[in-house]
Design a protein around this motif. Structure first.
Motif, PDB file in Angstrom:
ATOM      1  N   LEU A  99      68.925  20.906 -31.758  1.00 13.78           N
ATOM      2  CA  LEU A  99      70.041  20.018 -31.477  1.00 13.78           C
ATOM      3  C   LEU A  99      71.067  20.099 -32.599  1.00 13.78           C
ATOM      4  O   LEU A  99      70.742  20.407 -33.740  1.00 13.78           O
ATOM      5  CB  LEU A  99      69.560  18.571 -31.327  1.00 13.78           C
ATOM      6  N   HIS A 100      72.291  19.821 -32.266  1.00 11.55           N
ATOM      7  CA  HIS A 100      73.349  19.814 -33.284  1.00 11.55           C
ATOM      8  C   HIS A 100      73.347  18.461 -34.005  1.00 11.55           C
ATOM      9  O   HIS A 100      72.920  18.348 -35.142  1.00 11.55           O
ATOM     10  CB  HIS A 100      74.703  20.071 -32.635  1.00 11.55           C
ATOM     11  N   ILE A 101      73.781  17.449 -33.315  1.00 12.35           N
ATOM     12  CA  ILE A 101      73.757  16.082 -33.854  1.00 12.35           C
ATOM     13  C   ILE A 101      73.430  15.143 -32.699  1.00 12.35           C
ATOM     14  O   ILE A 101      74.068  15.196 -31.640  1.00 12.35           O
ATOM     15  CB  ILE A 101      75.109  15.684 -34.485  1.00 12.35           C
ATOM     16  N   PHE A 102      72.434  14.281 -32.903  1.00 13.35           N
ATOM     17  CA  PHE A 102      72.068  13.298 -31.882  1.00 13.35           C
ATOM     18  C   PHE A 102      72.648  11.945 -32.288  1.00 13.35           C
ATOM     19  O   PHE A 102      72.558  11.536 -33.450  1.00 13.35           O
ATOM     20  CB  PHE A 102      70.550  13.196 -31.750  1.00 13.35           C
ATOM     21  N   GLU A 103      73.226  11.245 -31.321  1.00 16.78           N
ATOM     22  CA  GLU A 103      73.812   9.936 -31.615  1.00 16.78           C
ATOM     23  C   GLU A 103      73.691   9.030 -30.405  1.00 16.78           C
ATOM     24  O   GLU A 103      73.977   9.430 -29.277  1.00 16.78           O
ATOM     25  CB  GLU A 103      75.282  10.089 -32.012  1.00 16.78           C
ATOM     26  N   ASP A 104      73.236   7.803 -30.624  1.00 12.34           N
ATOM     27  CA  ASP A 104      73.241   6.786 -29.585  1.00 12.34           C
ATOM     28  C   ASP A 104      73.881   5.521 -30.168  1.00 12.34           C
ATOM     29  O   ASP A 104      74.564   5.582 -31.199  1.00 12.34           O
ATOM     30  CB  ASP A 104      71.835   6.529 -29.036  1.00 12.34           C
ATOM     31  N   GLN A 105      73.653   4.376 -29.548  1.00  9.31           N
ATOM     32  CA  GLN A 105      74.315   3.151 -29.985  1.00  9.31           C
ATOM     33  C   GLN A 105      73.790   2.631 -31.321  1.00  9.31           C
ATOM     34  O   GLN A 105      74.487   1.872 -32.010  1.00  9.31           O
ATOM     35  CB  GLN A 105      74.157   2.066 -28.917  1.00  9.31           C
ATOM     36  N   GLN A 106      72.584   3.025 -31.706  1.00  4.20           N
ATOM     37  CA  GLN A 106      71.985   2.476 -32.918  1.00  4.20           C
ATOM     38  C   GLN A 106      71.711   3.512 -33.998  1.00  4.20           C
ATOM     39  O   GLN A 106      71.749   3.186 -35.187  1.00  4.20           O
ATOM     40  CB  GLN A 106      70.673   1.755 -32.573  1.00  4.20           C
ATOM     41  N   MET A 107      71.449   4.754 -33.618  1.00  5.11           N
ATOM     42  CA  MET A 107      70.984   5.734 -34.587  1.00  5.11           C
ATOM     43  C   MET A 107      71.812   7.020 -34.518  1.00  5.11           C
ATOM     44  O   MET A 107      72.443   7.316 -33.516  1.00  5.11           O
ATOM     45  CB  MET A 107      69.511   6.082 -34.334  1.00  5.11           C
ATOM     46  N   ILE A 108      71.769   7.753 -35.631  1.00  3.22           N
ATOM     47  CA  ILE A 108      72.348   9.089 -35.719  1.00  3.22           C
ATOM     48  C   ILE A 108      71.307   9.995 -36.372  1.00  3.22           C
ATOM     49  O   ILE A 108      70.712   9.633 -37.382  1.00  3.22           O
ATOM     50  CB  ILE A 108      73.640   9.120 -36.545  1.00  3.22           C
TER      51      ILE A 108
END
Length: 244
Positions: free
Chosen positions: A165-174
């Motif tokens: 994966l390149h960069i994972f991001e959701d509402q709480q975490m990166i």
């Protein structure tokens, strides 16, 4: 401005004594009334003109104050941005210049290097709660975790911190994985969001930091493996001497 009104008011007061005969076919009373009316209209016209000018000046003043406030705010933001950039450059420079060329580094130096990387992650990631995770890519085993604080608890699925994966991001975490692996090991920076804005350049820089952390981790592990092999070799020699 007020002197003009005072002069007109004085003229109005002395109209009855100044006009003692009629003009243009008007009686004395009518002439006095029209003279007072004219002076009143003149005073009202001057008042309206000066009031408009005053309002215009006030609007321009408010506009200038707004422009000054915006300029000051922009200057403050610029100085803050420049200060932040200088701090980022200093931290990156310290990491680059302080990185060891060999595996012969003391435990104190190891802590200093990790602290520099952690400080950079906190600055670029704009979060005080994060961890660096070192993972074996072949079996998914977590080899080591370094937390920003001892009491930080981050429950993050390993599948979302994959090396592919390149960069994972959701509402709480990166989650920011290292761009490359070393001996089938990769690192992943996992941080909890705190509402601060991050730009793409900061996240890309964090990939570089993840790679720096991985390089340091592998360098330290290399030193540990050498020590273990050396110790094992000494123990083998001692055993052979005892048998002989």
């Amino acid at each position: 401005m007020y002197w003009i009104y005072f002069i007109i008011f004085g003229l109005i007061v002395f109209v009855p004594s100044s006009i003692s005969k009629g003009f243009f076919g008007f009686t004395v009373i009518q002439s006095q009334e029209y003279a007072i009316l004219f002076l009143g209209i003149l005073a009202f016209g001057l008042f309206t003109l000066l009031e408009r000018r005053l309002r215009k000046d006030e609007k321009e003043k408010i506009k200038m104050i707004g422009q000054m406030n915006r300029t000051n705010k922009e200057l403050t933001n610029s100085y803050s941005y420049i200060g932040e950039i200088n701090r980022k450059l200093d931290i990156l420079m310290n990491i680059a210049t302080g990185f060891p060329e060999s595996s012969h580094i003391t435990p104190r130096k190891q802590r200093e290097l990790y602290d520099s990387i952690m400080e950079a992650i906190q600055l670029f990631g704009k979060s005080g709660e994060f961890q660096i995770r070192f993972v074996n890519m072949l079996n998914g085993e977590i080899l080591k975790e370094i937390k920003s604080k001892s009491n930080v608890v981050i429950n993050f699925p390993q599948k979302n911190c994959d090396a592919s994966l390149h960069i994972f991001e959701d509402q709480q975490m990166i989650a920011v994985p290292s761009p490359k692996t070393m001996d089938n090991v990769y690192s992943c920076i996992i941080l909890r969001k705190n509402g601060s804005q991050r730009n793409n350049d900061d996240l890309e820089t964090m990939r570089v930091l993840a790679m720096q952390a991985l390089s340091l981790f592998m360098l330290i592990n290399k030193k540990k493996k050498k020590s273990v092999r050396k110790q094992s070799k000494l123990e083998t020699q001692n055993s052979q001497e005892v048998v002989a």
